[in-house]
Write an enzyme that holds these catalytic residues in place. Structure first.
Site, PDB file in Angstrom:
ATOM      1  N   THR A 180      46.049 -55.333 -50.660  1.00  0.00           N
ATOM      2  CA  THR A 180      46.009 -54.560 -49.425  1.00  0.00           C
ATOM      3  C   THR A 180      44.960 -53.459 -49.549  1.00  0.00           C
ATOM      4  OG1 THR A 180      48.299 -54.993 -48.916  1.00  0.00           O
ATOM      5  CG2 THR A 180      47.452 -52.892 -48.157  1.00  0.00           C
ATOM      6  N   GLY A 232      55.798 -54.708 -50.363  1.00  0.00           N
ATOM      7  CA  GLY A 232      56.138 -54.027 -49.110  1.00  0.00           C
ATOM      8  C   GLY A 232      57.603 -53.640 -49.016  1.00  0.00           C
TER       9      GLY A 232
HETATM   10  N1  ASP Z   1      52.128 -53.917 -49.214  1.00  0.00           N
HETATM   11  C1  ASP Z   1      51.642 -55.231 -48.880  1.00  0.00           C
HETATM   12  C2  ASP Z   1      52.778 -56.041 -48.316  1.00  0.00           C
HETATM   13  O1  ASP Z   1      53.816 -56.113 -48.925  1.00  0.00           O
HETATM   14  C3  ASP Z   1      51.033 -55.966 -50.039  1.00  0.00           C
HETATM   15  C4  ASP Z   1      50.104 -55.184 -50.926  1.00  0.00           C
HETATM   16  O2  ASP Z   1      49.983 -53.965 -50.794  1.00  0.00           O
HETATM   17  O3  ASP Z   1      49.456 -55.776 -51.786  1.00  0.00           O
HETATM   18  O4  ASP Z   1      52.608 -56.640 -47.298  1.00  0.00           O
END
Ligand code: ASP
Length: 317
Positions: A180, A232
């Site tokens: 992300t 997440g």
């Molecule tokens: N936070 C993101 C999610 O769970 C994934 C990530 O940050 O790599 O969608």
């Protein structure tokens, strides 16, 4: 335009357990440094914090190394669905899109929604908005992501549920899904903004909602801004971004708020990271995982967290 305060900037390209899946230290450092340079010069030229956040998110979304926009990971059914949000600390408005497909820059849709009365749209509504705005269709799939998905799925293609149900252990162990992106900026007038964009954690169940388009994963006020990365569900359980920002807004220093919040997250065995900035220009970052892919401009020079490994939960400058 004369700057009233020294602009500050911090960006991230995700978190995880190693840099290998992202191309290694040198490649990640050069991608992040280039983007910090470009976005910081926008701030020096009088660009607003929201402009800088949108620009930084666009550049990170366009870089296939990171799991957002082009280069997003695939969900359990082999489709890409992206989520992004923007919070302007000055207006106090949060806007975002959840599980949007076939657009190049989900952050642009979050920007458009800043001035709308309906500020967070999900899949069908986001697709309708993309059509209304005549956003050209874009295929965000890269060969690398396709191969990662095929490899991970190899033994599962025969399972009857394959394609609809996420396999949590697989998603949790996979480095592919970590990445992300996020940007937090303080502009020359002292205003803050935060933006986050993601392809999700990879292999998730259809309809799963990422923290990246929730205040848990992306939040800003006039006092502080935070963008999160990691699992997440862990970020949502901690309500991490909003918690840190509210602690600062209520009078805690950014360092104290980060340390308290990351100590709690660590105690709760969460797998996550975050970048943060406050209105005084303090830059901070934190992680409970091994690696955080963040880089910043502190007004004098560019630094990063790629080799940050002192066992501490937070750092600041
Ligand atoms: N936070 C993101 C999610 O769970 C994934 C990530 O940050 O790599 O969608």
């Amino acid at each position: 335009m004369a700057l009233q305060v020294q602009p500050k900037l911090i960006i991230h390209g995700g978190a995880g357990s190693s840099l290998q899946g992202k191309g290694g230290l040198v490649a990640v450092r050069s991608s992040l440094t280039e983007i910090v340079e470009e976005v910081y010069s926008l701030l020096l030229n009088g660009g607003s914090s929201a402009d800088a956040v949108v620009k930084g998110c666009q550049l990170l979304e366009d870089n296939p190394r990171f799991n957002a926009g082009t280069g997003s990971v695939l969900q359990s059914d082999g489709q890409i669905r992206m989520s992004a949000s923007l919070m302007d600390g000055n207006s106090g408005h949060f806007s975002g899109v959840i599980n949007v497909a076939r657009v190049k820059n989900p952050i642009d849709m979050a920007l458009f929604l800043q001035s709308s009365s309906d500020r967070v749209l999900s899949d069908y509504g986001a697709a309708e908005l993309a059509r209304e705005l005549q956003i050209p269709t874009h295929n965000a799939l890269t060969d690398l992501r396709l191969h990662e998905w095929i490899q991970e799925r190899e033994e599962n293609f025969n399972k009857t549920m394959a394609g609809v149900v996420a396999e949590p252990e697989m998603a949790k162990n996979s480095e592919a899904g970590r990445g992300t992106i996020g940007v937090v900026a303080l502009d020359g007038t002292g205003k803050l903004a935060a933006g986050t964009s993601t392809g999700g954690k990879g292999f998730e169940r259809i309809g799963r909602v990422s923290d990246s388009a929730m205040p848990a994963g992306n939040y800003a006020t006039q006092y502080a801004g935070v963008s999160c990365t990691g699992i997440g569900e862990d970020i949502i359980d901690e309500c991490l971004a909003a918690k840190i920002v509210i602690r600062v807004s209520d009078g805690m220093s950014l360092q104290e708020a980060m340390l308290k919040s990351f100590t709690e997250a660590n105690k709760n065995q969460r797998d996550l990271g975050a970048i943060a900035l406050d209105a005084n220009g303090v830059i901070s970052y934190g992680k409970t995982c091994e690696v955080l892919l963040a880089a910043y401009h502190n007004g004098d020079s560019i630094g990063d967290t790629l080799e940050w490994n002192d066992g501490k939960l937070i750092g600041y400058c």
